[in-house]
Design a protein around this motif. Structure first.
Motif, short mmCIF file in Angstrom:
data_model
loop_
_atom_site.label_atom_id
_atom_site.label_comp_id
_atom_site.label_asym_id
_atom_site.label_seq_id
_atom_site.Cartn_x
_atom_site.Cartn_y
_atom_site.Cartn_z
N THR A 128 0.87 -1.16 0.00
CA THR A 128 0.00 0.00 0.00
C THR A 128 0.91 1.22 0.00
OG1 THR A 128 -1.72 -1.16 1.24
CG2 THR A 128 -1.77 1.24 1.29
N ILE A 129 0.76 2.05 -1.03
CA ILE A 129 1.59 3.23 -1.15
C ILE A 129 0.69 4.45 -1.07
CG2 ILE A 129 3.21 4.50 -2.61
CD1 ILE A 129 3.92 1.81 -3.91
N LEU A 130 0.99 5.33 -0.11
CA LEU A 130 0.22 6.55 0.09
C LEU A 130 0.94 7.69 -0.60
CD1 LEU A 130 -0.58 6.08 3.88
CD2 LEU A 130 -1.92 5.33 1.91
N VAL A 131 0.24 8.38 -1.50
CA VAL A 131 0.86 9.44 -2.30
C VAL A 131 0.02 10.70 -2.29
CG1 VAL A 131 2.07 7.85 -3.85
CG2 VAL A 131 -0.21 8.63 -4.44
N LYS A 132 0.71 11.79 -2.57
CA LYS A 132 0.05 13.08 -2.82
C LYS A 132 0.42 13.52 -4.22
CE LYS A 132 -0.32 15.21 1.74
NZ LYS A 132 0.11 16.35 2.56
N ASP A 133 -0.49 14.19 -4.87
CA ASP A 133 -0.25 14.80 -6.19
C ASP A 133 0.07 13.77 -7.27
OD1 ASP A 133 -0.67 17.29 -5.01
OD2 ASP A 133 1.44 17.50 -4.50
#
Length: 150
Positions: A40-45
């Motif tokens: 699970t990879i949490l990203v912004k933009d």
């Protein structure tokens, strides 16, 4: 030029600048949570289009492996990666359907379930991308083909 035309040109330039900023803003990886061969990879933009999302993953896959040790394939080479939008940050479980992480202490260990893309590779080394607009398969020759609806 009249004042009205200058104002319109300024507005068009401003909107164009905003669109360029949205298109080229850097992706920020906030955290990676691993459970077996599921990442699970949490990203912004993250990019807005499926094409941009796939291109970002292919360009940054080796960096993700080096920096975050992800994905972590099974012995047969299969793995699953889900990229989630981290726009609003970690939250409490509360009354909403949220994704919570066992590797963090509660109560602020959950995120809203807003997936951006799913990347999976099976034991036959076929990589599949599931985005907003469809399912894409990475061919052996490097081409990405959108799969027809079943």
């Amino acid at each position: 030029m009249s004042k009205k035309i200058r104002i319109i040109m300024l507005m068009v330039a401003f909107l164009g600048g905003c669109l360029l900023w949205l298109w080229y803003r850097p992706v920020e990886v906030i955290a990676v949570h691993q459970r077996g061969n599921n990442s699970t990879i949490l990203v912004k933009d993250y990019p807005l289009t499926d094409k941009g999302k796939i291109e970002w993953w292919l360009k940054n896959k080796s960096m993700m492996k080096t920096k975050y040790a992800t994905p972590q394939p099974e012995a047969d080479g299969s793995y699953n990666v889900i990229l989630w939008d981290f726009y609003e940050g970690y939250k409490e479980l509360d009354k909403y359907d949220r994704l919570c992480f066992d590797d963090m202490k509660p109560p602020v260990n959950c995120v809203d379930k807003n997936s951006l893309m799913i990347i999976s590779r099976n034991k036959y080394n076929v990589t599949k991308f599931i985005g907003d607009d469809g399912v894409y398969v990475l061919q052996d020759n490097g081409l990405i083909i959108k799969r027809r609806a079943d």
